[in-house]
Enzyme design. Structure first.
Site, PDB file in Angstrom:
ATOM      1  CE  LYS A 129      -4.409   0.958   0.214  1.00 43.67           C
ATOM      2  NZ  LYS A 129      -5.585   0.134  -0.151  1.00 43.67           N
ATOM      3  CG  ASP A 133      -7.240   3.439  -0.971  1.00 48.55           C
ATOM      4  OD1 ASP A 133      -7.569   2.252  -0.918  1.00 48.55           O
ATOM      5  OD2 ASP A 133      -7.491   4.237  -0.043  1.00 48.55           O
TER       6      ASP A 133
HETATM    7  N1  GLU Z   1      -7.286   0.316  -2.945  1.00 50.99           N
HETATM    8  C1  GLU Z   1      -8.036  -0.851  -3.237  1.00 50.99           C
HETATM    9  C2  GLU Z   1      -8.086  -1.738  -2.020  1.00 50.99           C
HETATM   10  O1  GLU Z   1      -8.157  -1.248  -0.913  1.00 50.99           O
HETATM   11  C3  GLU Z   1      -7.592  -1.537  -4.529  1.00 50.99           C
HETATM   12  C4  GLU Z   1      -6.174  -1.960  -4.575  1.00 50.99           C
HETATM   13  C5  GLU Z   1      -5.730  -2.479  -5.954  1.00 50.99           C
HETATM   14  O2  GLU Z   1      -6.539  -2.549  -6.862  1.00 50.99           O
HETATM   15  O3  GLU Z   1      -4.547  -2.810  -6.046  1.00 50.99           O
HETATM   16  O4  GLU Z   1      -8.118  -2.930  -2.093  1.00 50.99           O
END
Ligand code: GLU
Length: 460
Positions: free
Chosen positions: A140, A180
């Site tokens: 992340k 996100d």
């Molecule tokens: N931000 C999204 C999540 O919390 C998607 C992450 C992604 O697609 O890599 O899962």
């Protein structure tokens, strides 16, 4: 005799003690990181019966290894605003766990972003990604940058500067960021352009959530919200219920919320409220989604402006108020800790039957406790909102095969994945003596796969 009964009481106690000790380490090593502690605590509490039953994980110190990110990057992001002032923000990328595949997870641009927020999100992502059944590790990132009120040119300069540093650490087989909160198709587009220029190669699979013209996947935009509703549909189905004619409240009005509302409406639900950081709207006859889409996806306007088009609707200021709206199904799709114990009590006294977490960690630990104690069907975030990252993995697959699948093809796969996550989580909850508790089930099922892969790959 159930599997749990087969585990002796003293083994459970010893395991609890061991888990408490590891949790102490988390607190000591990461002081003041409240959100990270909360995410770890939720998982740890679920793992007691599992670890007690299978000593191999403790023998391999899997827990201690898992709570330590493989790599945590922080970097400065200098940029210039439209008036020529030089600004600087802090950028982050946590590469938490690569046992199942390249690090995978979104980027969040929001003033509240801190090491704690990024680590809680990265930690959750490990188990969420594992549950999807796709070959993706957990990561992340983001920055404490506030996109609100910034011009398009400022967003471009910021994201380019962010990518100038991030590009040294990512790649289609290493680490694949996505969006996100505060990061959507526009930001991904600018970042992809900058990455391509720096690398001198068009590596489509380095980012997901791309525009459809340059390697994005159909149904990625809809995936988190649709997936959340598919999951809740499974929870309801097991009780002989459906979305048809149910009153639904969905917090937020971003990407997750909009497409959760869209799918819930398609299934016959009446969505009566949604929100943004300024407050919530209540529309008794059902939210007109086209107005919300136009306000949020096209104009970046406040949700209160909904009333300009629908004067019979109501607007209320403030964050938690949305949970006082009576509903049968609640979908928290805004942000972490948006639903506390008091809100959970109010929802229950108003007759809520199911809660599905579309956002990451939207319910406090106390709120979850209240839902479980009162027999509310509760779908935890890492299972319910896994559809977004699952379709990101499908986007990576299309990119490496230089293919593009139809909307229906992706949507069908998404539906299957969500059904599978429900089934796996449910089975794990039953196997370890917590039948129907999807928090325990999802945590154990997500953990097992990562832990087994770590052991199989040795001490590295
Ligand atoms: N931000 C999204 C999540 O919390 C998607 C992450 C992604 O697609 O890599 O899962």
């Amino acid at each position: 005799m159930s599997t749990l009964q087969a585990v002796k009481q003293d083994e459970l106690e010893v395991t609890q003690q061991y888990i408490d000790e590891v949790f102490e380490t988390v607190m000591r090593r990461n002081p003041h990181e409240q959100e990270f502690h909360q995410a770890v605590k939720e998982i740890f509490d679920s793992l007691v019966p599992f670890l007690a039953k299978h000593p191999v994980y403790r023998k391999n110190n899997v827990l201690e290894r898992m709570i330590e990110p493989e790599r945590m990057l922080t970097f400065s992001v200098p940029w210039m605003d439209d008036e020529g002032n030089v600004k600087v923000n802090r950028g982050y990328r946590v590469q938490f766990n690569s046992a199942l595949g390249p690090y995978k997870g979104g980027l969040r641009f929001h003033p509240s972003v801190s090491a704690s927020i990024i680590k809680f999100l990265g930690f959750e992502q490990i188990f969420k990604n594992s549950l999807t059944g796709q070959p993706i590790g957990g990561g992340k990132g983001g920055a404490d940058f506030d996109p609100k009120g910034k011009s398009d040119a400022e967003i471009m300069r910021f994201t380019q500067s962010f990518m100038t540093e991030l590009s040294k650490h990512i790649g289609p087989d290493t680490d694949v960021p996505a969006g996100d909160i505060g990061v959507g198709a526009r930001e991904i587009g600018y970042m992809f352009g900058q990455y391509k220029k720096l690398r001198g190669a068009n590596e489509a699979g380095v980012l997901t959530g791309k525009g459809l013209d340059y390697g994005g996947s159909l149904a990625r935009k809809e995936a988190t919200g649709y997936g959340a509703v598919y999951f809740v549909e499974e929870m309801l189905k097991d009780q002989g219920l459906t979305f048809e004619d149910k009153t639904v409240v969905v917090s937020g009005s971003g990407n997750v919320s909009i497409y959760a509302m869209e799918k819930a409406q398609e299934l016959g639900a009446i969505v009566v409220a949604c929100s943004d950081s300024s407050g919530y709207i209540y529309d008794e006859k059902g939210i007109d989604l086209e107005i919300v889409k136009s306000l949020k996806e096209e104009q970046s306007k406040r949700i209160s402006e909904y009333l300009n088009e629908r004067p019979e609707a109501e607007f209320y200021e403030g964050g938690h108020g949305i949970w006082t709206v009576p509903c049968e199904i609640a979908l928290p799709c805004a942000t972490q800790n948006e639903l506390d114990e008091t809100s959970a009590d109010v929802l229950i006294s108003n007759g809520v039957i199911a809660v599905g977490e579309g956002a990451n960690m939207p319910s406090t630990l106390e709120a979850i406790e209240v839902f479980l104690k009162n027999g509310v069907l509760f779908g935890p975030a890492k299972a319910v909102n896994a559809g977004g990252v699952a379709v990101s993995a499908l986007e990576m697959a299309q990119n490496s095969g230089r293919l593009s699948w139809s909307f229906e093809e992706v949507d069908d796969k998404l539906k299957e994945i969500m059904k599978d996550i429900y089934k796996t989580s449910m089975e794990a909850s039953e196997k370890y003596g917590y039948s129907g508790n999807l928090v325990v089930g999802a945590n154990i099922a997500g953990f097992k796969k990562v832990a087994d892969a770590m052991i199989a790959q040795g001490v590295i």
